[in-house]
Write a protein that holds these residues in place. Structure first.
Motif, mmCIF file in Angstrom:
data_model
loop_
_atom_site.group_PDB
_atom_site.id
_atom_site.type_symbol
_atom_site.label_atom_id
_atom_site.label_comp_id
_atom_site.label_asym_id
_atom_site.label_seq_id
_atom_site.Cartn_x
_atom_site.Cartn_y
_atom_site.Cartn_z
ATOM 1 N N ILE A 170 0.825 -1.205 0.000
ATOM 2 C CA ILE A 170 0.000 0.000 0.000
ATOM 3 C C ILE A 170 0.865 1.264 0.000
ATOM 4 N N THR A 171 1.991 1.202 0.708
ATOM 5 C CA THR A 171 2.857 2.375 0.802
ATOM 6 C C THR A 171 3.557 2.664 -0.507
ATOM 7 N N ASN A 172 3.923 1.618 -1.248
ATOM 8 C CA ASN A 172 4.754 1.798 -2.431
ATOM 9 C C ASN A 172 3.997 1.802 -3.753
ATOM 10 N N VAL A 173 2.730 1.404 -3.751
ATOM 11 C CA VAL A 173 1.972 1.404 -4.996
ATOM 12 C C VAL A 173 1.768 2.844 -5.468
ATOM 13 N N GLN A 174 1.833 3.063 -6.772
ATOM 14 C CA GLN A 174 1.708 4.418 -7.305
ATOM 15 C C GLN A 174 0.253 4.864 -7.450
ATOM 16 N N ASP A 175 -0.680 3.938 -7.467
ATOM 17 C CA ASP A 175 -2.092 4.305 -7.492
ATOM 18 C C ASP A 175 -2.498 4.858 -6.131
ATOM 19 N N GLY A 176 -3.352 5.873 -6.160
ATOM 20 C CA GLY A 176 -3.886 6.399 -4.918
ATOM 21 C C GLY A 176 -5.014 5.530 -4.410
ATOM 22 N N LEU A 177 -5.022 5.237 -3.116
ATOM 23 C CA LEU A 177 -6.059 4.393 -2.520
ATOM 24 C C LEU A 177 -6.675 5.098 -1.318
ATOM 25 N N LEU A 178 -7.997 5.163 -1.317
ATOM 26 C CA LEU A 178 -8.760 5.765 -0.232
ATOM 27 C C LEU A 178 -9.815 4.782 0.260
ATOM 28 N N VAL A 179 -10.123 4.854 1.540
ATOM 29 C CA VAL A 179 -11.303 4.176 2.075
ATOM 30 C C VAL A 179 -12.190 5.253 2.668
ATOM 31 N N ILE A 180 -13.443 5.293 2.225
ATOM 32 C CA ILE A 180 -14.393 6.268 2.760
ATOM 33 C C ILE A 180 -15.609 5.533 3.283
ATOM 34 N N ASP A 181 -16.160 6.067 4.382
ATOM 35 C CA ASP A 181 -17.345 5.418 4.944
ATOM 36 C C ASP A 181 -18.593 5.857 4.186
ATOM 37 N N GLN A 182 -19.750 5.432 4.657
ATOM 38 C CA GLN A 182 -21.002 5.684 3.939
ATOM 39 C C GLN A 182 -21.399 7.156 3.946
ATOM 40 N N GLU A 183 -20.784 7.938 4.830
ATOM 41 C CA GLU A 183 -21.045 9.378 4.864
ATOM 42 C C GLU A 183 -20.011 10.166 4.058
ATOM 43 N N ILE A 209 -16.731 10.131 4.696
ATOM 44 C CA ILE A 209 -15.601 10.512 5.539
ATOM 45 C C ILE A 209 -14.412 9.602 5.230
ATOM 46 N N ILE A 210 -13.229 10.192 5.061
ATOM 47 C CA ILE A 210 -12.028 9.434 4.713
ATOM 48 C C ILE A 210 -11.506 8.698 5.946
ATOM 49 N N LYS A 211 -11.382 7.386 5.839
ATOM 50 C CA LYS A 211 -10.888 6.549 6.927
ATOM 51 C C LYS A 211 -9.444 6.104 6.714
ATOM 52 N N MET A 238 -1.226 13.109 -4.396
ATOM 53 C CA MET A 238 -2.120 13.536 -5.476
ATOM 54 C C MET A 238 -2.994 14.715 -5.068
ATOM 55 N N PHE A 239 -3.464 14.709 -3.828
ATOM 56 C CA PHE A 239 -4.320 15.792 -3.350
ATOM 57 C C PHE A 239 -3.508 16.969 -2.817
ATOM 58 N N ASN A 240 -2.171 16.751 -2.700
ATOM 59 C CA ASN A 240 -1.273 17.811 -2.227
ATOM 60 C C ASN A 240 -1.709 18.329 -0.844
ATOM 61 N N LYS A 241 -2.011 17.362 0.034
ATOM 62 C CA LYS A 241 -2.432 17.704 1.389
ATOM 63 C C LYS A 241 -1.728 16.803 2.389
ATOM 64 N N LEU A 242 -1.668 17.224 3.632
ATOM 65 C CA LEU A 242 -1.179 16.370 4.700
ATOM 66 C C LEU A 242 -2.248 15.350 5.050
ATOM 67 N N ASP A 243 -1.808 14.180 5.574
ATOM 68 C CA ASP A 243 -2.810 13.174 5.933
ATOM 69 C C ASP A 243 -3.766 13.677 7.010
ATOM 70 N N SER A 244 -3.298 14.607 7.847
ATOM 71 C CA SER A 244 -4.172 15.162 8.882
ATOM 72 C C SER A 244 -5.301 15.990 8.280
ATOM 73 N N ASN A 245 -5.097 16.449 7.050
ATOM 74 C CA ASN A 245 -6.144 17.217 6.367
ATOM 75 C C ASN A 245 -7.069 16.327 5.553
ATOM 76 N N LEU A 246 -6.778 15.020 5.549
ATOM 77 C CA LEU A 246 -7.618 14.073 4.818
ATOM 78 C C LEU A 246 -8.376 13.147 5.767
ATOM 79 N N LEU A 247 -7.635 12.460 6.641
ATOM 80 C CA LEU A 247 -8.270 11.479 7.514
ATOM 81 C C LEU A 247 -9.273 12.150 8.448
ATOM 82 N N GLY A 248 -10.467 11.575 8.491
ATOM 83 C CA GLY A 248 -11.513 12.116 9.339
ATOM 84 C C GLY A 248 -12.300 13.246 8.718
ATOM 85 N N HIS A 249 -11.929 13.622 7.493
ATOM 86 C CA HIS A 249 -12.619 14.710 6.805
ATOM 87 C C HIS A 249 -13.435 14.155 5.637
#
Length: 242
Positions: free
Chosen positions: A148-161, A163-165, A174-185
């Motif tokens: 997961i760390t080395n694959v070049q494809d971006g992978l996200l898990v989002i819940d039914q609402e 929200i990025i998990k 790809m999103f040019n953001k810190l993980d703290s600005n993604l997870l939980g948002h």
């Protein structure tokens, strides 16, 4: 020593007891059932044994002179190199306070003296198997994390609402953001299941490009979720446009 590299066909057990008769009784029983056994007659000797070779399980006498089992257990559990080794106390005490204190110090189980061979083997087998399963799960998790760390494809898990998990390093770039600005948002990007979409991304060479989005239904921590894959298709898109 990396315990995950040890042959699991002969697990190692450290017996710590100040009575030689107890050590001999347990060692014979365990060796006859396929275990590799090392012994220590006191706490300091046990710590030396641990530094030389990590066992898969420790059988530890509750009451010993100089350093008792409570203190030794506490020292073992405070050391990050040893804290995952399961400890079973050996005791003749039926005082509930002693048993509770043993668990508070980090023991996973206990065996009463005088020993019942079947009980000893059942408890030892159970905790050896649990430890081996834990090692195997950790090995698989390490493999998963490497992929997961080395694959070049971006992978996200989002819940039914929405929200990025989970977000792997590629999608964070790809999103040019810190993980703290993604997870939980909230993802903030409309994604329709079973449809293919495209979004603008930041490529690894820090130029902007295009990624295809695919979505699949999944489970995450027991709840319904979606796995979102972002694949950089900038080069193929450029060829198509030309």
């Amino acid at each position: 020593m990396d315990v995950s590299s040890r042959k699991l066909s002969q697990p190692a057990i450290l017996i710590v007891d100040d009575r030689i008769e107890t050590i001999q009784t347990l060692a014979i029983l365990l060796e006859n059932h396929g275990y590799s056994v090392t012994c220590a007659s006191n706490g300091q000797n046990a710590l030396q044994r641990l530094n030389a070779q990590q066992p898969d399980l420790i059988l530890l006498d509750l009451f010993m002179p100089e350093m008792d089992g409570f203190e030794l257990c506490e020292q073992i559990k405070s050391n990050s190199d040893f804290q995952d080794i399961p400890i079973l106390f050996l005791t003749a005490s039926r005082d509930q306070e002693h048993i509770l204190k043993a668990f508070e110090k980090g023991a996973v189980d206990y065996v009463m003296k005088p020993f019942n061979d079947r009980e000893v083997l059942t408890r030892v087998n159970t905790h050896i198997n649990l430890r081996q399963q834990k090692i195997e799960i950790q090995r698989l998790n390490n493999k998963f994390e490497t992929i997961i760390t080395n694959v070049q494809d971006g992978l996200l898990v989002i819940d039914q609402e929405g929200i990025i998990k989970f977000a792997n390093p590629a999608v964070i770039h790809m999103f040019n953001k810190l993980d703290s600005n993604l997870l939980g948002h909230h993802l903030g990007i409309p994604i329709v299941e079973e449809h293919l979409a495209q979004i603008e991304i930041l490529r690894l060479d820090n130029t902007y490009g295009i990624a295809e989005i695919t979505v699949a239904d999944a489970q995450w921590e027991g709840q319904g979720a979606s796995v979102v894959c972002l694949r950089d298709v900038s080069d193929s898109q450029a060829r198509k446009d030309s």
